[in-house]
Design a protein around this motif. Structure first.
Motif, PDB file in Angstrom:
ATOM      1  N   GLY A 101       0.779  -1.221   0.000  1.00  0.00           N
ATOM      2  CA  GLY A 101       0.000   0.000   0.000  1.00  0.00           C
ATOM      3  C   GLY A 101       0.812   1.274   0.000  1.00  0.00           C
ATOM      4  N   ASN A 102       2.118   1.124   0.012  1.00  0.00           N
ATOM      5  CA  ASN A 102       2.994   2.300   0.045  1.00  0.00           C
ATOM      6  C   ASN A 102       3.912   2.340  -1.166  1.00  0.00           C
ATOM      7  OD1 ASN A 102       2.229   3.436   2.656  1.00  0.00           O
ATOM      8  ND2 ASN A 102       3.148   1.586   3.502  1.00  0.00           N
ATOM      9  N   GLN A 103       4.421   3.536  -1.422  1.00  0.00           N
ATOM     10  CA  GLN A 103       5.354   3.686  -2.525  1.00  0.00           C
ATOM     11  C   GLN A 103       6.720   3.134  -2.141  1.00  0.00           C
ATOM     12  OE1 GLN A 103       5.411   7.861  -3.631  1.00  0.00           O
ATOM     13  NE2 GLN A 103       3.772   7.550  -5.125  1.00  0.00           N
ATOM     14  N   ARG A 104       7.458   2.759  -3.155  1.00  0.00           N
ATOM     15  CA  ARG A 104       8.826   2.315  -2.931  1.00  0.00           C
ATOM     16  C   ARG A 104       9.652   3.504  -2.436  1.00  0.00           C
ATOM     17  NH1 ARG A 104      11.093  -1.490  -7.622  1.00  0.00           N
ATOM     18  NH2 ARG A 104       9.041  -2.378  -7.121  1.00  0.00           N
ATOM     19  N   GLU A 105      10.447   3.262  -1.401  1.00  0.00           N
ATOM     20  CA  GLU A 105      11.231   4.357  -0.841  1.00  0.00           C
ATOM     21  C   GLU A 105      12.714   4.023  -0.851  1.00  0.00           C
ATOM     22  OE1 GLU A 105      10.316   5.147   3.275  1.00  0.00           O
ATOM     23  OE2 GLU A 105      10.555   3.060   3.882  1.00  0.00           O
ATOM     24  N   LEU A 106      13.499   5.068  -0.971  1.00  0.00           N
ATOM     25  CA  LEU A 106      14.943   4.927  -0.991  1.00  0.00           C
ATOM     26  C   LEU A 106      15.463   4.524   0.384  1.00  0.00           C
ATOM     27  CD1 LEU A 106      17.729   5.423  -2.374  1.00  0.00           C
ATOM     28  CD2 LEU A 106      17.550   7.784  -1.551  1.00  0.00           C
ATOM     29  N   VAL A 107      16.463   3.651   0.378  1.00  0.00           N
ATOM     30  CA  VAL A 107      17.161   3.293   1.610  1.00  0.00           C
ATOM     31  C   VAL A 107      18.581   3.865   1.582  1.00  0.00           C
ATOM     32  CG1 VAL A 107      18.033   1.414   3.051  1.00  0.00           C
ATOM     33  CG2 VAL A 107      15.832   1.168   1.869  1.00  0.00           C
ATOM     34  N   ALA A 108      19.319   3.535   0.516  1.00  0.00           N
ATOM     35  CA  ALA A 108      20.701   3.999   0.410  1.00  0.00           C
ATOM     36  C   ALA A 108      21.177   3.850  -1.023  1.00  0.00           C
ATOM     37  CB  ALA A 108      21.621   3.204   1.341  1.00  0.00           C
ATOM     38  N   VAL A 124      19.153   7.484   3.712  1.00  0.00           N
ATOM     39  CA  VAL A 124      18.022   8.236   4.238  1.00  0.00           C
ATOM     40  C   VAL A 124      18.102   8.170   5.766  1.00  0.00           C
ATOM     41  CG1 VAL A 124      16.575   7.852   2.230  1.00  0.00           C
ATOM     42  CG2 VAL A 124      16.494   6.238   4.148  1.00  0.00           C
ATOM     43  N   ASP A 125      17.332   9.015   6.406  1.00  0.00           N
ATOM     44  CA  ASP A 125      17.487   9.170   7.853  1.00  0.00           C
ATOM     45  C   ASP A 125      17.307   7.863   8.628  1.00  0.00           C
ATOM     46  OD1 ASP A 125      16.129  12.560   8.194  1.00  0.00           O
ATOM     47  OD2 ASP A 125      18.115  11.807   7.640  1.00  0.00           O
ATOM     48  N   PHE A 126      16.320   7.047   8.264  1.00  0.00           N
ATOM     49  CA  PHE A 126      16.053   5.847   9.070  1.00  0.00           C
ATOM     50  C   PHE A 126      17.173   4.816   8.930  1.00  0.00           C
ATOM     51  CE2 PHE A 126      15.108   2.918   5.734  1.00  0.00           C
ATOM     52  CZ  PHE A 126      14.380   3.601   4.770  1.00  0.00           C
ATOM     53  N   ALA A 127      17.988   4.951   7.908  1.00  0.00           N
ATOM     54  CA  ALA A 127      19.066   3.988   7.676  1.00  0.00           C
ATOM     55  C   ALA A 127      20.397   4.425   8.296  1.00  0.00           C
ATOM     56  CB  ALA A 127      19.250   3.764   6.185  1.00  0.00           C
ATOM     57  N   LYS A 128      20.520   5.695   8.583  1.00  0.00           N
ATOM     58  CA  LYS A 128      21.792   6.200   9.099  1.00  0.00           C
ATOM     59  C   LYS A 128      22.127   5.573  10.450  1.00  0.00           C
ATOM     60  CE  LYS A 128      21.500  10.646   6.730  1.00  0.00           C
ATOM     61  NZ  LYS A 128      21.307  12.107   6.853  1.00  0.00           N
ATOM     62  N   ALA A 158      28.395  -6.345  -7.827  1.00  0.00           N
ATOM     63  CA  ALA A 158      27.503  -6.608  -6.700  1.00  0.00           C
ATOM     64  C   ALA A 158      27.376  -5.397  -5.792  1.00  0.00           C
ATOM     65  CB  ALA A 158      28.005  -7.797  -5.908  1.00  0.00           C
ATOM     66  N   VAL A 159      26.231  -5.315  -5.153  1.00  0.00           N
ATOM     67  CA  VAL A 159      25.986  -4.310  -4.131  1.00  0.00           C
ATOM     68  C   VAL A 159      25.387  -5.024  -2.928  1.00  0.00           C
ATOM     69  CG1 VAL A 159      23.693  -3.705  -5.001  1.00  0.00           C
ATOM     70  CG2 VAL A 159      24.974  -2.045  -3.630  1.00  0.00           C
ATOM     71  N   TYR A 160      25.739  -4.531  -1.741  1.00  0.00           N
ATOM     72  CA  TYR A 160      25.322  -5.175  -0.510  1.00  0.00           C
ATOM     73  C   TYR A 160      24.660  -4.165   0.416  1.00  0.00           C
ATOM     74  CZ  TYR A 160      28.890  -8.280  -2.376  1.00  0.00           C
ATOM     75  OH  TYR A 160      29.640  -9.070  -3.212  1.00  0.00           O
ATOM     76  N   LEU A 161      23.811  -4.662   1.295  1.00  0.00           N
ATOM     77  CA  LEU A 161      23.220  -3.828   2.319  1.00  0.00           C
ATOM     78  C   LEU A 161      23.295  -4.582   3.637  1.00  0.00           C
ATOM     79  CD1 LEU A 161      21.771  -1.111   2.846  1.00  0.00           C
ATOM     80  CD2 LEU A 161      19.609  -2.393   2.728  1.00  0.00           C
ATOM     81  N   GLN A 162      24.155  -4.118   4.513  1.00  0.00           N
ATOM     82  CA  GLN A 162      24.242  -4.679   5.856  1.00  0.00           C
ATOM     83  C   GLN A 162      23.262  -3.933   6.742  1.00  0.00           C
ATOM     84  OE1 GLN A 162      26.169  -7.289   7.110  1.00  0.00           O
ATOM     85  NE2 GLN A 162      24.971  -6.962   8.975  1.00  0.00           N
ATOM     86  N   MET A 163      22.337  -4.666   7.315  1.00  0.00           N
ATOM     87  CA  MET A 163      21.302  -4.055   8.152  1.00  0.00           C
ATOM     88  C   MET A 163      21.455  -4.564   9.580  1.00  0.00           C
ATOM     89  SD  MET A 163      18.012  -4.196   5.614  1.00  0.00           S
ATOM     90  CE  MET A 163      17.882  -5.990   5.662  1.00  0.00           C
ATOM     91  N   ASN A 164      21.702  -3.637  10.493  1.00  0.00           N
ATOM     92  CA  ASN A 164      21.871  -3.980  11.900  1.00  0.00           C
ATOM     93  C   ASN A 164      20.779  -3.340  12.736  1.00  0.00           C
ATOM     94  OD1 ASN A 164      24.334  -5.304  11.258  1.00  0.00           O
ATOM     95  ND2 ASN A 164      25.441  -3.366  11.403  1.00  0.00           N
ATOM     96  N   THR A 165      20.638  -3.843  13.945  1.00  0.00           N
ATOM     97  CA  THR A 165      19.646  -3.308  14.882  1.00  0.00           C
ATOM     98  C   THR A 165      18.294  -3.160  14.197  1.00  0.00           C
ATOM     99  OG1 THR A 165      21.502  -1.964  15.722  1.00  0.00           O
ATOM    100  CG2 THR A 165      19.365  -1.623  16.746  1.00  0.00           C
TER     101      THR A 165
END
Length: 122
Positions: free
Chosen positions: A42-49, A60-64, A77-84
């Motif tokens: 129900g939401n638009q695609r949003e940028l993360v990084a 973006v702020d929530f990812a910092k 390749a591109v990677y996204l390490q997501m913590n916490t």
């Protein structure tokens, strides 16, 4: 034909970590900016990084402070390490890349992966 294939999504508890990967394949001459986006129903695609070909990053702020984007140009390749991770990080995560194909007919084209689901339980 150029493809982006993501992997690494899954179910994780709040506070945990996940590492997403995305590999580009096909007739590729050059990959410019790469990035990660996410989308919830129900939401638009949003940028993360995003990350440039020379390694400059933007979040973006929530990812910092929690997420880290990186790339390996040799592996395309591109990677996204997501913590916490938090329950509100639950979404389908999409890889994005601006790619110039070897035949250069269409110039730089914006490609998307098929998405990988991330679910963070509370």
């Amino acid at each position: 034909q150029v493809q982006l294939v993501e992997s690494g999504g899954g179910l994780v508890q709040a506070g945990g970590s996940l590492r997403l990967s995305c590999v580009a394949s096909g007739s590729i001459f050059r990959i410019d900016d790469m990035g990660w986006y996410r989308q919830t129903p129900g939401n638009q695609r949003e940028l993360v990084a995003t990350i440039t070909s020379t390694g400059s990053t933007n979040y973006v702020d929530f990812a910092k402070g929690r997420f880290s984007i990186s790339r390996d140009n040799g592996k395309k390749a591109v990677y996204l390490q997501m913590n916490t991770l938090k329950p509100e990080d639950t979404a389908v995560y999409y890889c994005n890349a601006r790619i110039l194909g070897r035949d250069m007919t269409f110039g730089v084209v914006n490609y998307w992966g098929q998405g990988t689901q991330v679910v963070v339980s509370s």
